[in-house]
Design a protein around this motif. Sequence first.
Motif, PDB file in Angstrom:
ATOM      1  N   GLU A 114       0.830  -1.204   0.000  1.00 41.22           N
ATOM      2  CA  GLU A 114       0.000   0.000   0.000  1.00 41.22           C
ATOM      3  C   GLU A 114       0.869   1.261   0.000  1.00 41.22           C
ATOM      4  OE1 GLU A 114      -2.271  -3.401   1.483  1.00 41.22           O
ATOM      5  OE2 GLU A 114      -0.335  -2.533   2.047  1.00 41.22           O
ATOM      6  N   ALA A 115       1.948   1.241   0.801  1.00 45.43           N
ATOM      7  CA  ALA A 115       2.843   2.401   0.856  1.00 45.43           C
ATOM      8  C   ALA A 115       3.562   2.597  -0.473  1.00 45.43           C
ATOM      9  CB  ALA A 115       3.861   2.220   1.983  1.00 45.43           C
ATOM     10  N   GLU A 116       3.981   1.488  -1.103  1.00 47.52           N
ATOM     11  CA  GLU A 116       4.644   1.592  -2.408  1.00 47.52           C
ATOM     12  C   GLU A 116       3.720   2.234  -3.437  1.00 47.52           C
ATOM     13  OE1 GLU A 116       6.125  -2.107  -3.741  1.00 47.52           O
ATOM     14  OE2 GLU A 116       7.846  -2.113  -2.376  1.00 47.52           O
ATOM     15  N   ALA A 117       2.467   1.787  -3.444  1.00 50.33           N
ATOM     16  CA  ALA A 117       1.514   2.345  -4.407  1.00 50.33           C
ATOM     17  C   ALA A 117       1.313   3.834  -4.175  1.00 50.33           C
ATOM     18  CB  ALA A 117       0.180   1.603  -4.311  1.00 50.33           C
ATOM     19  N   LEU A 118       1.206   4.229  -2.914  1.00 51.31           N
ATOM     20  CA  LEU A 118       1.034   5.652  -2.607  1.00 51.31           C
ATOM     21  C   LEU A 118       2.237   6.469  -3.046  1.00 51.31           C
ATOM     22  CD1 LEU A 118      -0.584   5.394   0.944  1.00 51.31           C
ATOM     23  CD2 LEU A 118      -1.690   6.247  -1.141  1.00 51.31           C
ATOM     24  N   LEU A 119       3.441   5.935  -2.851  1.00 49.91           N
ATOM     25  CA  LEU A 119       4.648   6.655  -3.262  1.00 49.91           C
ATOM     26  C   LEU A 119       4.728   6.769  -4.783  1.00 49.91           C
ATOM     27  CD1 LEU A 119       7.223   5.173  -0.734  1.00 49.91           C
ATOM     28  CD2 LEU A 119       6.539   7.574  -0.904  1.00 49.91           C
ATOM     29  N   MET A 120       4.453   5.681  -5.481  1.00 49.37           N
ATOM     30  CA  MET A 120       4.486   5.710  -6.942  1.00 49.37           C
ATOM     31  C   MET A 120       3.524   6.753  -7.501  1.00 49.37           C
ATOM     32  SD  MET A 120       4.596   1.765  -8.161  1.00 49.37           S
ATOM     33  CE  MET A 120       5.731   0.571  -7.461  1.00 49.37           C
ATOM     34  N   PHE A 121       2.302   6.721  -6.994  1.00 53.30           N
ATOM     35  CA  PHE A 121       1.298   7.627  -7.540  1.00 53.30           C
ATOM     36  C   PHE A 121       1.472   9.055  -7.030  1.00 53.30           C
ATOM     37  CE2 PHE A 121      -0.595   3.693  -8.909  1.00 53.30           C
ATOM     38  CZ  PHE A 121      -1.098   4.041 -10.158  1.00 53.30           C
ATOM     39  N   ALA A 122       2.192   9.235  -5.929  1.00 55.05           N
ATOM     40  CA  ALA A 122       2.576  10.596  -5.544  1.00 55.05           C
ATOM     41  C   ALA A 122       3.516  11.174  -6.587  1.00 55.05           C
ATOM     42  CB  ALA A 122       3.250  10.577  -4.170  1.00 55.05           C
ATOM     43  N   ALA A 123       4.435  10.338  -7.107  1.00 54.11           N
ATOM     44  CA  ALA A 123       5.334  10.794  -8.173  1.00 54.11           C
ATOM     45  C   ALA A 123       4.560  11.065  -9.459  1.00 54.11           C
ATOM     46  CB  ALA A 123       6.423   9.755  -8.413  1.00 54.11           C
ATOM     47  N   HIS A 124       3.601  10.204  -9.780  1.00 58.97           N
ATOM     48  CA  HIS A 124       2.765  10.453 -10.958  1.00 58.97           C
ATOM     49  C   HIS A 124       1.979  11.755 -10.799  1.00 58.97           C
ATOM     50  CE1 HIS A 124       3.634   6.807 -13.049  1.00 58.97           C
ATOM     51  NE2 HIS A 124       3.106   6.005 -12.129  1.00 58.97           N
ATOM     52  N   ASN A 125       1.458  11.986  -9.615  1.00 57.53           N
ATOM     53  CA  ASN A 125       0.697  13.203  -9.369  1.00 57.53           C
ATOM     54  C   ASN A 125       1.557  14.440  -9.581  1.00 57.53           C
ATOM     55  OD1 ASN A 125      -1.864  14.465  -8.224  1.00 57.53           O
ATOM     56  ND2 ASN A 125      -0.330  15.287  -6.812  1.00 57.53           N
ATOM     57  N   ASP A 126       2.829  14.354  -9.169  1.00 65.45           N
ATOM     58  CA  ASP A 126       3.753  15.468  -9.372  1.00 65.45           C
ATOM     59  C   ASP A 126       3.915  15.781 -10.855  1.00 65.45           C
ATOM     60  OD1 ASP A 126       5.904  17.239  -8.005  1.00 65.45           O
ATOM     61  OD2 ASP A 126       6.993  16.270  -9.631  1.00 65.45           O
ATOM     62  N   LEU A 127       4.065  14.733 -11.684  1.00 66.06           N
ATOM     63  CA  LEU A 127       4.193  14.938 -13.127  1.00 66.06           C
ATOM     64  C   LEU A 127       2.903  15.480 -13.735  1.00 66.06           C
ATOM     65  CD1 LEU A 127       6.259  11.915 -14.522  1.00 66.06           C
ATOM     66  CD2 LEU A 127       6.866  14.333 -14.584  1.00 66.06           C
ATOM     67  N   LEU A 128       1.776  14.973 -13.269  1.00 65.04           N
ATOM     68  CA  LEU A 128       0.501  15.466 -13.771  1.00 65.04           C
ATOM     69  C   LEU A 128       0.336  16.958 -13.501  1.00 65.04           C
ATOM     70  CD1 LEU A 128      -1.868  12.529 -12.778  1.00 65.04           C
ATOM     71  CD2 LEU A 128      -1.529  13.382 -15.104  1.00 65.04           C
TER      72      LEU A 128
END
Length: 258
Positions: free
Chosen positions: A90-104
Amino acid sequence: MFRPESRRFAAIKVECWSSSVMLTSMMSGAFIMIEGGGSLGRTAQVHRLTMRLRSQGIDVVEMPEIGAADDNAAIVNLLERSPLGQWSPEAEALLMFAAHNDLLEKVVRPALAGGRWIIGTGFADASRARQSARSEAEAAWVQIVEDAVVGPDRPNLTFILEGASTSSADKGSSHALLNGMGTISQRTRRTLLDIARGDPERCRLVDPSDGDDAVAETIWNAVKVVLGERGHCLADGEFGARPIEDGSGPQGMDATVR
């Protein structure tokens, strides 16, 4: 009674209509991703498509993968520099998508708002495939996170290079697919294919064994449909391809889905 001025007026109307179409296409951006295993040539295809679109006068942003941009590198480094298993799924998914959110927030949305095109690799589908391959429960969690982060800002078109660059087990960190780190597991591959088949209007499966040039042409022919939908006139004077409503594939195209 015919007047010479009428022909001149008609020509002006045609010219204005053409300019209007071009202005509309220039102000209408598109978001296109090319995904797949790390050794299937996806980065090279991103660059080829970028150059081809630019040759047609399209303003293109080649989107960096997460971790490649300074702003989100710190987020990804938390995963890359940690031993496998240190973070919960769950933490890995949150970190990955936090990075995606930054790019978005910093790249994708501003570019699309300005009518630019975004071309890249290693976006949300790659993250979802890697994480979801572990279990159905984790797949449901990743879907919730992806929906919250990406929302309506999914790519207009996603090409998935579907080849034999796989292994029987994951290697390295759980986000290896995102950064093109070698092989991907059979489970991750199947999950990526499931994503494609579950969203046929957006996704295209492409066989890289046909060779780089053939893959580039397959991608370009699909992208021409997007150009046609935006009324863009190609450099050779031909409008972008129009979708054919004949049921032969997504948007009337013969998709290479197996």
